[in-house]
Design a protein around this motif. Structure first.
Motif, PDB file in Angstrom:
ATOM      1  N   LEU A  58      17.757  16.964   8.222  1.00 20.34           N
ATOM      2  CA  LEU A  58      16.643  17.922   8.154  1.00 20.34           C
ATOM      3  C   LEU A  58      17.154  19.348   7.943  1.00 20.34           C
ATOM      4  N   LYS A  59      18.235  19.683   8.605  1.00 17.61           N
ATOM      5  CA  LYS A  59      18.811  21.032   8.436  1.00 17.61           C
ATOM      6  C   LYS A  59      19.219  21.273   6.987  1.00 17.61           C
ATOM      7  N   MET A  60      19.778  20.255   6.344  1.00 17.01           N
ATOM      8  CA  MET A  60      20.243  20.417   4.967  1.00 17.01           C
ATOM      9  C   MET A  60      19.108  20.687   3.990  1.00 17.01           C
ATOM     10  N   ILE A  61      17.893  20.257   4.351  1.00 20.69           N
ATOM     11  CA  ILE A  61      16.764  20.510   3.455  1.00 20.69           C
ATOM     12  C   ILE A  61      15.825  21.582   4.015  1.00 20.69           C
ATOM     13  N   GLY A  62      16.362  22.388   4.957  1.00 22.63           N
ATOM     14  CA  GLY A  62      15.662  23.588   5.397  1.00 22.63           C
ATOM     15  C   GLY A  62      14.762  23.452   6.600  1.00 22.63           C
ATOM     16  N   ILE A  63      14.820  22.338   7.322  1.00 22.00           N
ATOM     17  CA  ILE A  63      13.947  22.134   8.486  1.00 22.00           C
ATOM     18  C   ILE A  63      14.779  22.242   9.759  1.00 22.00           C
ATOM     19  N   LYS A  64      14.476  23.238  10.571  1.00 19.05           N
ATOM     20  CA  LYS A  64      15.287  23.518  11.754  1.00 19.05           C
ATOM     21  C   LYS A  64      14.593  23.167  13.062  1.00 19.05           C
ATOM     22  N   ASN A  65      13.342  22.749  12.968  1.00 12.64           N
ATOM     23  CA  ASN A  65      12.592  22.422  14.181  1.00 12.64           C
ATOM     24  C   ASN A  65      12.089  20.972  14.112  1.00 12.64           C
ATOM     25  N   PRO A  66      12.878  20.026  14.614  1.00  9.64           N
ATOM     26  CA  PRO A  66      12.500  18.609  14.544  1.00  9.64           C
ATOM     27  C   PRO A  66      11.170  18.295  15.234  1.00  9.64           C
ATOM     28  N   ALA A  67      10.881  18.996  16.328  1.00  9.89           N
ATOM     29  CA  ALA A  67       9.638  18.730  17.058  1.00  9.89           C
ATOM     30  C   ALA A  67       8.422  19.073  16.206  1.00  9.89           C
ATOM     31  N   GLN A  68       8.490  20.202  15.513  1.00  6.99           N
ATOM     32  CA  GLN A  68       7.399  20.584  14.629  1.00  6.99           C
ATOM     33  C   GLN A  68       7.315  19.643  13.431  1.00  6.99           C
ATOM     34  N   PHE A  69       8.472  19.240  12.939  1.00 14.30           N
ATOM     35  CA  PHE A  69       8.540  18.298  11.822  1.00 14.30           C
ATOM     36  C   PHE A  69       7.806  17.001  12.153  1.00 14.30           C
TER      37      PHE A  69
END
Length: 220
Positions: A109-120
């Motif tokens: 997720l970090k590699m594609i710009g998502i830093k908040n797994p809970a929100q994801f």
């Protein structure tokens, strides 16, 4: 003379009777005398109309639900993969902490710009964007392997682009490179024992031309 008069009278009476019957047949029927109360009525209505409405109302691939009628389309590919990963559940978290409909790890997720797994996890639309971005990124990383190996037979199966991309989703593009370049000897398996070979076979033959290779693909 008397016979002629009698004949005329008979004809006249016959005409009058026919006219009377004709007028009676045009009388309005009183439907209040009839009722369906107590009757077992059964109506059969096809569900096809409702399904068509759902598809017409959808304006993006993220709105489609998995269906056996999606065939080998790209939507069929991603929904079949999602069904294998999580049963198509956006809010699924497995025992290894992988998240959502497509079971993403936090590092991916970090590699594609998502830093908040809970929100994801709470955002189905973002999960769909993440799948597209990650698949585009994997396709760029594996572009040479796709060119060199698609159509070849490894471990009894014909290599296809969709099989490669599905296997990359399972074990990462690096694991797929090792599998292809070792001609199946290096066969990565995830924590549940699912292998690159299994995904290459299970998800072969789908149309993934929709995805364009993109080194810098981001979900947000």
């Amino acid at each position: 003379m008397v016979r002629n008069i009698a004949s005329y009278i008979t004809i006249a009476l016959t005409i009058c009777i026919l006219i009377h019957i004709s007028f009676q047949s045009n009388e309005t029927i009183d439907l209040t005398k009839y009722s369906t109360k107590g009757l077992d009525l059964s109506y059969t209505v096809s569900d096809d109309a409702n399904e068509s409405d759902k598809l017409l109302a959808s304006n993006s691939t993220s709105d489609y639900e998995f269906s056996p009628y999606l065939g080998k389309s790209f939507v069929g590919f991603k929904e079949a993969l999602a069904f294998k990963e999580s049963g198509g559940n956006y809010f699924s978290v497995n025992t290894y902490g992988y998240l959502g409909k497509y079971q993403f790890g936090a590092e991916t997720l970090k590699m594609i710009g998502i830093k908040n797994p809970a929100q994801f996890l709470k955002n189905p639309r973002l999960q769909e964007k993440a799948f597209l971005a990650n698949t585009a990124r994997n396709k760029w990383i594996l572009r040479r392997d796709i060119k060199n190996f698609v159509g070849k037979r490894i471990n009894g199966i014909i290599v296809t682009e969709s099989g490669i991309l599905a296997a990359a989703h399972l074990g990462g593009p690096g694991s797929v490179k090792k599998y292809l370049r070792s001609y199946g000897l290096d066969n990565f398996a995830d924590g549940y024992g699912t292998t690159v070979h299994h995904y290459m076979k299970r998800f072969s033959g789908y149309d993934t031309s929709f995805i364009k290779p993109n080194k810098l693909a981001k979900a947000i």
